[in-house]
Motif scaffolding. Structure first.
Motif, PDB file in Angstrom:
ATOM      1  N   HIS A 196     -10.379  -7.750  -1.447  1.00  7.20           N
ATOM      2  CA  HIS A 196     -10.184  -6.613  -0.536  1.00  7.20           C
ATOM      3  C   HIS A 196      -8.892  -5.883  -0.870  1.00  7.20           C
ATOM      4  CE1 HIS A 196     -10.477  -5.075   3.908  1.00  7.20           C
ATOM      5  NE2 HIS A 196     -10.730  -4.135   3.016  1.00  7.20           N
ATOM      6  N   ALA A 197      -7.861  -6.625  -1.258  1.00  5.75           N
ATOM      7  CA  ALA A 197      -6.612  -5.992  -1.675  1.00  5.75           C
ATOM      8  C   ALA A 197      -6.828  -5.110  -2.899  1.00  5.75           C
ATOM      9  CB  ALA A 197      -5.559  -7.056  -1.964  1.00  5.75           C
ATOM     10  N   VAL A 198      -7.721  -5.527  -3.791  1.00  2.43           N
ATOM     11  CA  VAL A 198      -8.051  -4.702  -4.956  1.00  2.43           C
ATOM     12  C   VAL A 198      -8.723  -3.405  -4.503  1.00  2.43           C
ATOM     13  CG1 VAL A 198      -9.455  -4.558  -7.054  1.00  2.43           C
ATOM     14  CG2 VAL A 198      -8.242  -6.685  -6.501  1.00  2.43           C
ATOM     15  N   VAL A 199      -9.600  -3.502  -3.509  1.00  2.00           N
ATOM     16  CA  VAL A 199     -10.248  -2.302  -2.961  1.00  2.00           C
ATOM     17  C   VAL A 199      -9.200  -1.381  -2.345  1.00  2.00           C
ATOM     18  CG1 VAL A 199     -11.877  -1.433  -1.241  1.00  2.00           C
ATOM     19  CG2 VAL A 199     -12.440  -3.490  -2.563  1.00  2.00           C
ATOM     20  N   PHE A 200      -8.287  -1.946  -1.560  1.00  4.93           N
ATOM     21  CA  PHE A 200      -7.188  -1.158  -1.000  1.00  4.93           C
ATOM     22  C   PHE A 200      -6.404  -0.471  -2.117  1.00  4.93           C
ATOM     23  CE2 PHE A 200      -7.314  -3.695   3.033  1.00  4.93           C
ATOM     24  CZ  PHE A 200      -7.270  -2.627   3.915  1.00  4.93           C
ATOM     25  N   ALA A 201      -6.103  -1.217  -3.169  1.00  5.33           N
ATOM     26  CA  ALA A 201      -5.323  -0.675  -4.279  1.00  5.33           C
ATOM     27  C   ALA A 201      -6.058   0.476  -4.957  1.00  5.33           C
ATOM     28  CB  ALA A 201      -5.015  -1.775  -5.292  1.00  5.33           C
ATOM     29  N   TYR A 202      -7.364   0.337  -5.081  1.00 11.16           N
ATOM     30  CA  TYR A 202      -8.148   1.417  -5.702  1.00 11.16           C
ATOM     31  C   TYR A 202      -8.110   2.671  -4.839  1.00 11.16           C
ATOM     32  CZ  TYR A 202     -12.004   3.940  -7.831  1.00 11.16           C
ATOM     33  OH  TYR A 202     -12.760   4.905  -8.450  1.00 11.16           O
ATOM     34  N   ILE A 203      -8.279   2.496  -3.522  1.00  9.97           N
ATOM     35  CA  ILE A 203      -8.233   3.649  -2.616  1.00  9.97           C
ATOM     36  C   ILE A 203      -6.870   4.329  -2.705  1.00  9.97           C
ATOM     37  CG2 ILE A 203      -8.238   4.331  -0.174  1.00  9.97           C
ATOM     38  CD1 ILE A 203     -10.286   2.066   0.290  1.00  9.97           C
ATOM     39  N   TRP A 204      -5.813   3.534  -2.664  1.00 13.27           N
ATOM     40  CA  TRP A 204      -4.460   4.097  -2.708  1.00 13.27           C
ATOM     41  C   TRP A 204      -4.166   4.760  -4.049  1.00 13.27           C
ATOM     42  CZ3 TRP A 204      -0.505   2.071  -5.934  1.00 13.27           C
ATOM     43  CH2 TRP A 204       0.753   2.666  -5.746  1.00 13.27           C
ATOM     44  N   SER A 205      -4.497   4.098  -5.148  1.00 12.31           N
ATOM     45  CA  SER A 205      -4.147   4.633  -6.464  1.00 12.31           C
ATOM     46  C   SER A 205      -5.008   5.833  -6.841  1.00 12.31           C
ATOM     47  CB  SER A 205      -4.277   3.543  -7.537  1.00 12.31           C
ATOM     48  OG  SER A 205      -5.615   3.096  -7.654  1.00 12.31           O
ATOM     49  N   SER A 206      -6.270   5.849  -6.426  1.00 11.24           N
ATOM     50  CA  SER A 206      -7.147   6.959  -6.795  1.00 11.24           C
ATOM     51  C   SER A 206      -6.834   8.220  -5.995  1.00 11.24           C
ATOM     52  CB  SER A 206      -8.614   6.566  -6.598  1.00 11.24           C
ATOM     53  OG  SER A 206      -8.880   6.262  -5.246  1.00 11.24           O
ATOM     54  N   THR A 207      -6.269   8.057  -4.803  1.00 17.48           N
ATOM     55  CA  THR A 207      -5.916   9.217  -3.982  1.00 17.48           C
ATOM     56  C   THR A 207      -4.422   9.513  -4.020  1.00 17.48           C
ATOM     57  OG1 THR A 207      -5.596   7.849  -1.990  1.00 17.48           O
ATOM     58  CG2 THR A 207      -7.809   8.713  -2.401  1.00 17.48           C
ATOM     59  N   GLN A 208      -3.617   8.524  -4.515  1.00 17.63           N
ATOM     60  CA  GLN A 208      -2.150   8.622  -4.475  1.00 17.63           C
ATOM     61  C   GLN A 208      -1.672   8.934  -3.060  1.00 17.63           C
ATOM     62  OE1 GLN A 208       0.333   8.299  -7.359  1.00 17.63           O
ATOM     63  NE2 GLN A 208      -1.454   6.989  -7.589  1.00 17.63           N
ATOM     64  N   SER A 209      -2.337   8.312  -2.083  1.00 20.27           N
ATOM     65  CA  SER A 209      -2.086   8.654  -0.691  1.00 20.27           C
ATOM     66  C   SER A 209      -2.036   7.420   0.192  1.00 20.27           C
ATOM     67  CB  SER A 209      -3.177   9.608  -0.181  1.00 20.27           C
ATOM     68  OG  SER A 209      -3.053   9.822   1.204  1.00 20.27           O
ATOM     69  N   LEU A 252     -14.433  -3.418  -9.319  1.00 17.58           N
ATOM     70  CA  LEU A 252     -13.307  -2.514  -9.534  1.00 17.58           C
ATOM     71  C   LEU A 252     -12.257  -3.144 -10.437  1.00 17.58           C
ATOM     72  CD1 LEU A 252     -12.825  -1.068  -5.929  1.00 17.58           C
ATOM     73  CD2 LEU A 252     -13.707   0.140  -7.927  1.00 17.58           C
ATOM     74  N   LEU A 253     -12.009  -4.421 -10.230  1.00 17.18           N
ATOM     75  CA  LEU A 253     -11.029  -5.114 -11.064  1.00 17.18           C
ATOM     76  C   LEU A 253     -11.438  -5.072 -12.530  1.00 17.18           C
ATOM     77  CD1 LEU A 253      -8.404  -6.857 -10.822  1.00 17.18           C
ATOM     78  CD2 LEU A 253      -9.905  -8.855 -10.797  1.00 17.18           C
ATOM     79  N   TRP A 254     -12.727  -5.176 -12.775  1.00 18.28           N
ATOM     80  CA  TRP A 254     -13.232  -5.245 -14.138  1.00 18.28           C
ATOM     81  C   TRP A 254     -13.427  -3.869 -14.771  1.00 18.28           C
ATOM     82  CZ3 TRP A 254     -13.516  -8.915 -17.620  1.00 18.28           C
ATOM     83  CH2 TRP A 254     -14.331  -8.741 -18.736  1.00 18.28           C
TER      84      TRP A 254
END
Length: 274
Positions: A196-209, A252-254
């Motif tokens: 789930h932290a990886v999902v959070f990281a993807y949301i944050w990094s893809s939006t930079q928000s 997402l990690l992969w």
């Protein structure tokens, strides 16, 4: 932004110690004080931001310049809400349609919506506090020291460690021997929490928000709590999100282009090991 004091370079151990000292007392006190003191869990979330501010401003002096100070786009918020609904509301609807877990007849959709809007609004600040700490501050510093995927897994493990007091309490509430149930709950929660932290990281990094990841964080927590507090969560609802987040996090990690995302997340003066 460059670290202003080379003798105060970031230390994960010191950072985590600061966060734990400030936030764990609230997590530990809550189960002893009872359900009426559940807001203590929100205070523990806020303490993540307080500890992060102390670390970035006074201990390591490396600031918060590239934490993600953009608003994102309307579609990003729609996706965030959509994912939260898919994780919690969708399986609950399936349970209702299949007769697996019936809702009380006196609970209306309007009641659930009002419950959600109120709790969602209250949770925005605590959710932002965690996002500032784990994604806006910690993750870029881990990107600077480790390969992108190792940084992601390590930051996910840190969030699991931070939740340990709550996880232990959940284990003690299961019928049987706590010496068995507590380690079992800890083990079962480990991979889904990291993914789930990886999902959070993807949301944050893809939006930079931080704003978008905060909205998803609050929506995830409060769609769950609103349903649980009104019509209840059945067996499918309780396990569906763990399965989906594990699958999504692994994918997402992969597959995600983390090298590019890590570079975009790093501030000047830090060079990633990619």
């Amino acid at each position: 932004m460059k670290n202003e004091d080379p003798d105060r370079s970031f230390s994960l151990k010191v950072y985590l110690l600061i966060i734990i000292v400030l936030s764990w007392p609230f997590q530990i006190a809550y189960p002893f004080l009872g359900e009426a003191f559940k807001p203590l869990l929100l205070l523990s979330m806020i303490m993540v931001a307080v500890g992060t501010y102390i670390a970035g401003k006074f201990v390591f002096r490396d600031g918060f310049e590239n934490a993600g100070w953009q608003w994102g786009k309307p579609r990003h918020y729609a996706y965030a809400f959509g994912l939260a609904l898919f994780l919690w509301a969708f399986p609950r609807v399936v349970e209702q349609l299949l007769g697996i877990y019936e809702a009380p007849q006196d609970i209306s959709a309007r009641t659930i919506l009002i419950e959600f809007l109120l709790s969602f609004t209250i949770t925005l600040i605590p959710a932002f506090s965690e996002e500032l700490g784990w994604r806006g501050y910690l993750l870029p510093r881990l990107f600077a020291r480790y390969t992108a995927r190792k940084a992601l897994l390590l930051h996910g493990f840190v969030t699991w460690v931070w939740h340990l007091p709550v996880v232990v309490v959940m284990g003690t509430q299961i019928a049987g021997n706590p010496l068995v149930s507590v380690p079992l709950v800890m083990l079962v929660s480990l991979v889904p929490t990291i993914m789930h932290a990886v999902v959070f990281a993807y949301i944050w990094s893809s939006t930079q928000s931080l704003a978008v990841s905060t909205v998803y964080h609050a929506a995830f927590d409060e769609v769950r709590d609103s349903i649980e507090g009104t019509i209840g969560l059945g067996p499918l609802s309780q396990n569906w999100q763990m399965l989906i987040l594990t699958i999504l996090g692994i994918a997402l990690l992969w597959k995600a282009k983390w090298k590019k995302r890590a570079n975009e997340s790093l501030f000047c003066g830090f060079h990633p090991n990619l």
